[in-house]
Design a protein around this motif. Structure first.
Motif, PDB file in Angstrom:
ATOM      1  N   CYS A 310       4.032  36.401 -26.117  1.00  0.00           N
ATOM      2  CA  CYS A 310       4.439  35.859 -25.055  1.00  0.00           C
ATOM      3  C   CYS A 310       4.219  34.247 -25.267  1.00  0.00           C
ATOM      4  O   CYS A 310       3.297  33.819 -26.117  1.00  0.00           O
ATOM      5  CB  CYS A 310       3.268  36.170 -24.032  1.00  0.00           C
ATOM      6  SG  CYS A 310       3.167  37.901 -23.614  1.00  0.00           S
ATOM      7  N   GLY A 311       5.009  33.617 -24.495  1.00  0.00           N
ATOM      8  CA  GLY A 311       4.897  32.041 -24.317  1.00  0.00           C
ATOM      9  C   GLY A 311       4.969  31.376 -25.689  1.00  0.00           C
ATOM     10  O   GLY A 311       5.898  31.628 -26.580  1.00  0.00           O
ATOM     11  N   SER A 357      -0.525  36.613 -31.387  1.00  0.00           N
ATOM     12  CA  SER A 357      -1.016  35.892 -30.207  1.00  0.00           C
ATOM     13  C   SER A 357      -2.215  35.381 -30.596  1.00  0.00           C
ATOM     14  O   SER A 357      -3.253  35.953 -31.466  1.00  0.00           O
ATOM     15  CB  SER A 357      -1.655  37.452 -29.245  1.00  0.00           C
ATOM     16  OG  SER A 357      -2.596  36.904 -28.434  1.00  0.00           O
ATOM     17  N   GLN A 358      -2.535  34.092 -30.338  1.00  0.00           N
ATOM     18  CA  GLN A 358      -3.618  33.227 -30.804  1.00  0.00           C
ATOM     19  C   GLN A 358      -5.061  33.924 -30.235  1.00  0.00           C
ATOM     20  O   GLN A 358      -5.880  34.229 -31.142  1.00  0.00           O
ATOM     21  CB  GLN A 358      -3.574  31.925 -29.955  1.00  0.00           C
ATOM     22  CG  GLN A 358      -4.478  30.866 -30.131  1.00  0.00           C
ATOM     23  CD  GLN A 358      -6.042  30.972 -29.645  1.00  0.00           C
ATOM     24  OE1 GLN A 358      -6.821  30.879 -30.344  1.00  0.00           O
ATOM     25  NE2 GLN A 358      -6.047  31.436 -28.438  1.00  0.00           N
ATOM     26  N   SER A 359      -5.065  34.476 -28.818  1.00  0.00           N
ATOM     27  CA  SER A 359      -6.239  34.898 -28.301  1.00  0.00           C
ATOM     28  C   SER A 359      -6.598  36.306 -28.652  1.00  0.00           C
ATOM     29  O   SER A 359      -7.687  36.674 -28.967  1.00  0.00           O
ATOM     30  CB  SER A 359      -6.304  34.731 -26.984  1.00  0.00           C
ATOM     31  OG  SER A 359      -5.402  35.497 -26.234  1.00  0.00           O
ATOM     32  N   GLY A 360      -5.366  37.039 -28.951  1.00  0.00           N
ATOM     33  CA  GLY A 360      -5.420  38.504 -29.536  1.00  0.00           C
ATOM     34  C   GLY A 360      -6.079  39.359 -27.989  1.00  0.00           C
ATOM     35  O   GLY A 360      -6.501  40.351 -28.182  1.00  0.00           O
ATOM     36  N   ALA A 409      -2.949  24.281 -23.496  1.00  0.00           N
ATOM     37  CA  ALA A 409      -1.520  24.173 -24.400  1.00  0.00           C
ATOM     38  C   ALA A 409      -1.863  24.328 -25.710  1.00  0.00           C
ATOM     39  O   ALA A 409      -2.509  23.551 -26.474  1.00  0.00           O
ATOM     40  CB  ALA A 409      -0.930  22.567 -24.027  1.00  0.00           C
ATOM     41  N   LYS A 494       5.908  22.939 -23.408  1.00  0.00           N
ATOM     42  CA  LYS A 494       4.758  21.972 -23.654  1.00  0.00           C
ATOM     43  C   LYS A 494       4.798  21.024 -22.516  1.00  0.00           C
ATOM     44  O   LYS A 494       3.706  20.915 -21.876  1.00  0.00           O
ATOM     45  CB  LYS A 494       4.652  21.120 -24.881  1.00  0.00           C
ATOM     46  CG  LYS A 494       4.135  21.779 -26.004  1.00  0.00           C
ATOM     47  CD  LYS A 494       2.741  22.397 -26.143  1.00  0.00           C
ATOM     48  CE  LYS A 494       2.503  23.536 -25.563  1.00  0.00           C
ATOM     49  NZ  LYS A 494       2.382  24.550 -26.379  1.00  0.00           N
ATOM     50  N   GLU A 497       4.331  22.494 -18.833  1.00  0.00           N
ATOM     51  CA  GLU A 497       2.938  23.033 -18.581  1.00  0.00           C
ATOM     52  C   GLU A 497       1.757  22.072 -18.232  1.00  0.00           C
ATOM     53  O   GLU A 497       0.849  22.091 -17.535  1.00  0.00           O
ATOM     54  CB  GLU A 497       2.234  24.106 -19.682  1.00  0.00           C
ATOM     55  CG  GLU A 497       2.037  24.018 -20.993  1.00  0.00           C
ATOM     56  CD  GLU A 497       1.555  24.952 -21.843  1.00  0.00           C
ATOM     57  OE1 GLU A 497       1.054  26.139 -21.377  1.00  0.00           O
ATOM     58  OE2 GLU A 497       1.597  24.728 -22.982  1.00  0.00           O
TER      59      GLU A 497
HETATM   60  O1  M6R Z   1      -3.194  33.969 -26.685  1.00  0.00           O
HETATM   61  P1  M6R Z   1      -1.668  34.160 -26.750  1.00  0.00           P
HETATM   62  O2  M6R Z   1      -1.094  33.603 -27.882  1.00  0.00           O
HETATM   63  O3  M6R Z   1      -1.212  35.709 -26.749  1.00  0.00           O
HETATM   64  O4  M6R Z   1      -1.061  33.363 -25.433  1.00  0.00           O
HETATM   65  C1  M6R Z   1       0.029  33.688 -25.323  1.00  0.00           C
HETATM   66  C2  M6R Z   1       0.559  32.462 -24.213  1.00  0.00           C
HETATM   67  O5  M6R Z   1      -0.039  32.704 -22.921  1.00  0.00           O
HETATM   68  C3  M6R Z   1       0.392  31.043 -24.562  1.00  0.00           C
HETATM   69  O6  M6R Z   1       0.983  30.864 -25.740  1.00  0.00           O
HETATM   70  C4  M6R Z   1       0.890  30.152 -23.509  1.00  0.00           C
HETATM   71  O7  M6R Z   1       2.251  30.108 -23.343  1.00  0.00           O
HETATM   72  C5  M6R Z   1       0.312  28.691 -23.864  1.00  0.00           C
HETATM   73  N1  M6R Z   1      -0.334  28.187 -22.705  1.00  0.00           N
HETATM   74  C6  M6R Z   1       1.130  27.694 -24.467  1.00  0.00           C
HETATM   75  O8  M6R Z   1       1.034  26.328 -24.680  1.00  0.00           O
END
Ligand code: M6R
Length: 617
Positions: A310-311, A357-360, A409, A494, A497
């Protein structure tokens, strides 16, 4: 989405909880609250707005108890009001609760509870769950299966709850105890010295302990000062695994930077070094990944890859698609995780899935992972947060290793995803057609990325000046081709948001199929103009914009010479290998968005309506 902290120990709970909430504010900042159990009753302070407002409110309440819970909210059910802020206390005063997630069947539960005489002060699904626990708590004679009445009443209530939750509960007759449970929302236990904590994110625990237990979906933990136990929703005992967090509190602090986003932009050279450390083969011709859990032969037999995200993470996947198709010649598809889970697209045999996914913890990506696994496919994950749900549920994966990213962001997480995507392309290519010498060249190119980013960051003062001239616009286009098209999408994301300027990203040539109608002296375009075969075509697109009086900011690679007066602003980035170019080209657009947002007086780290990780659908 929503930050959660719970503490039981010998210290005053409220200051520790509020300190933890400050670190979690990036997860939601509509309102915040804290409740402690003292003198046989719950004392609750809550306030709309930031944790700073709560801090003032808490002083008025003289919160002295050593056992409490706190919450920072990203509103789902019910507006942003003090009444809707968490913690909630049941109408009989026996149970206090904080919650992250959505209880989907709360309407039916509420009807049942109203009939039983429970009353409600808020519009939230959380208060309904709180009263349901109170209902079971009142009815529960004594603990079944050796559990306390407290744990059993939470367990019984959760068996009726549909939806997602991460909850922490206090009971009036259980001083020194917290019960916490999760389904779909992250919770981590902190095992301290004579104290126990729980939080939705490690950053809220790390100042007290580095020993953590990642709670799994369907688990309930019972925390006391000196010990803790975990059972499942069906009441089976669980043997907990205590992990050690490898980063420290300093990594989650802003230091001298004005914002976390600024800190994280400037951390990127080091973040990239960390992401690639130890991941190149000894012969210098390919990449290595320790945790993929898939053999080279299996990978050779894969016919197709699907990336779900996503995103910003999806933009990183799109660049990865370009590089894998180019170097490894494997067809790749990228899909919005939120669409994939419902689209029911036909899938082929010999397909391998990647979830980025950054957060997972992103719920849409997690649901897509589960859907792909349900259909029998192997799913590998690319995550930054160690121990996150996606990392644990995937069959294998790659950690980004860039430390905590706090700014909503995404910046350093994005460029490290680009780097890992490029390393993956190299790895897959070397298992197939790519020669030793081409592999060696690509390894050298990737190793140069941190220094190239250092050079690109030197343009920051100039970009800040440009930002001052462009901060008043209300619309902007970002245009790029091939692997820089996703960077155009990312630049637009970027900007919108954090500065609330309407922005769109397009492939540069696509602009004339519609978006060109937006062009006037009031709508600037940011063009990516690298050296190479597309240069003349991009310059033609720029001419089309200029002919319609559109202001142009050109991000050019070193050595590109544009026709005179074509661009109003030129930002130069180092010329580099195509696999590294998307990383380097991201820097000026991150800086431009950041400085424009600062110039407009926006709250860069906490943009309106957003939260760092989206754990509700
Ligand atoms: O934690 P994730 O990578 O799964 O998050 C996905 C998006 O919610 C995230 O990248 C979002 O688009 C950011 N706010 C972008 O800066």
């Amino acid at each position: 989405m929503c930050g959660i902290v719970g503490y039981v120990g010998k210290q005053k709970a409220a200051p520790l909880i509020i300190e933890g909430l400050k670190r979690l504010e990036y997860r939601g900042y509509d309102s915040a609250g804290v409740a402690v159990l003292q003198d046989g009753k719950f004392v609750v302070a809550k306030k709309t707005g930031r944790v700073a407002n709560l801090e003032q409110e808490a002083t008025r309440h003289r919160l002295n108890g050593t056992h409490g819970i706190g919450h920072t909210r990203w509103a789902t059910h019910g507006g942003v009001t003090d009444a809707n802020a968490h913690p909630h206390v049941s109408s009989d005063g026996k149970i206090a609760l904080i919650h992250n997630g959505v209880i989907e069947n709360y309407v039916a539960m509420k009807k049942f509870l109203l009939e039983k005489g429970y009353t409600f002060k808020s519009e939230t699904d959380t208060e309904v769950l709180c009263n349901l626990i109170a209902y079971h708590y009142a009815k529960e004679p004594a603990g079944a299966n050796g559990d306390s009445r407290f744990v059993e009443s939470v367990r019984k209530s959760l068996r009726h709850a549909e939806g997602t939750y991460g909850i922490v509960v206090m009971a009036i007759d259980a001083p020194g105890e917290l019960v916490t449970a999760r389904k779909g929302s992250p919770l981590i236990l902190g095992i301290g010295d004579g104290e126990s904590l729980v939080a939705s994110d490690v950053s809220a625990l790390i100042s007290r302990t580095q020993n953590v237990v990642y709670l799994k979906d369907g688990e309930i933990a019972h925390l006391r000062e000196q010990n803790f136990s975990i059972t499942t929703l069906s009441s089976g005992a669980v043997s907990p695994v205590v992990d050690k967090v490898t980063w420290s509190i300093k990594d989650a602090e802003r230091g001298d930077h004005a914002h976390f986003m600024e800190k994280e932009i400037f951390e990127q050279p080091v973040a990239l070094e960390n992401a690639m450390r130890g991941r190149f083969s000894e012969d210098g011709s390919t990449a290595n990944f320790g945790g993929l859990n898939i053999t080279a032969n299996e990978l050779r037999s894969i016919d197709r890859l699907v990336f779900l995200a996503c995103g910003t993470a999806l933009h990183a996947c799109m660049v990865t698609e370009h590089l894998i198709e180019r170097f490894a010649r494997i067809p790749v598809e990228c899909d919005y995780a939120s669409e994939f889970r419902y689209r029911n697209s036909p899938l082929f045999h010999n397909t391998l899935f990647f979830a980025m996914s950054q957060s997972g913890e992103t719920i849409d990506t997690l649901a897509a992972v589960r859907e792909a696994k349900r259909k029998g496919y192997k799913v590998l994950a690319i995550n930054n947060v160690v121990g996150s749900t996606i990392a644990r549920e995937a069959d294998g994966g790659i950690y980004q290793h860039v430390g905590p990213e706090v700014g909503v962001a995404s910046t350093k997480a994005f460029t490290s995803q680009l780097l890992i995507g490029a390393m993956l392309a190299l790895y897959l290519a070397r298992l197939r057609d790519m020669s030793f010498s081409d592999g060696t060249q690509l390894v050298q190119a990737l190793k140069a990325a941190p220094d190239l980013v250092r050079t690109a960051l030197k343009e920051a003062p100039r970009i800040r000046e440009i930002a001052k001239r462009y901060a008043h616009y209300t619309d902007m286009l970002f245009l790029g081709r091939l692997s820089l098209f996703p960077i155009a999408l990312e630049g637009a994301l970027k900007l919108k948001e954090i500065s609330y300027i309407h922005a769109e990203g397009y492939p540069a040539a696509e602009m004339k199929h519609g978006p060109i109608a937006l062009i006037s002296e009031k709508c600037p375009s940011v063009f990516f103009v690298p050296k190479g075969e597309m240069l003349n075509k991009i310059v033609s697109s720029m001419q089309e914009i200029k002919a319609r009086k559109g202001p142009i900011i050109a991000v050019v690679t070193d050595g590109v010479e544009l026709p005179p007066a074509l661009a109003d602003e030129v930002i130069t980035i180092p010329d580099c290998h195509e696999a590294v170019l998307p990383i380097v080209a991201s820097i000026p657009v991150q800086l431009l968005s950041y400085y424009i947002a600062v110039e407009r007086g926006c709250d860069v780290d906490k943009p309106r309506n957003l939260a760092k990780s989206v754990t509700v659908e």
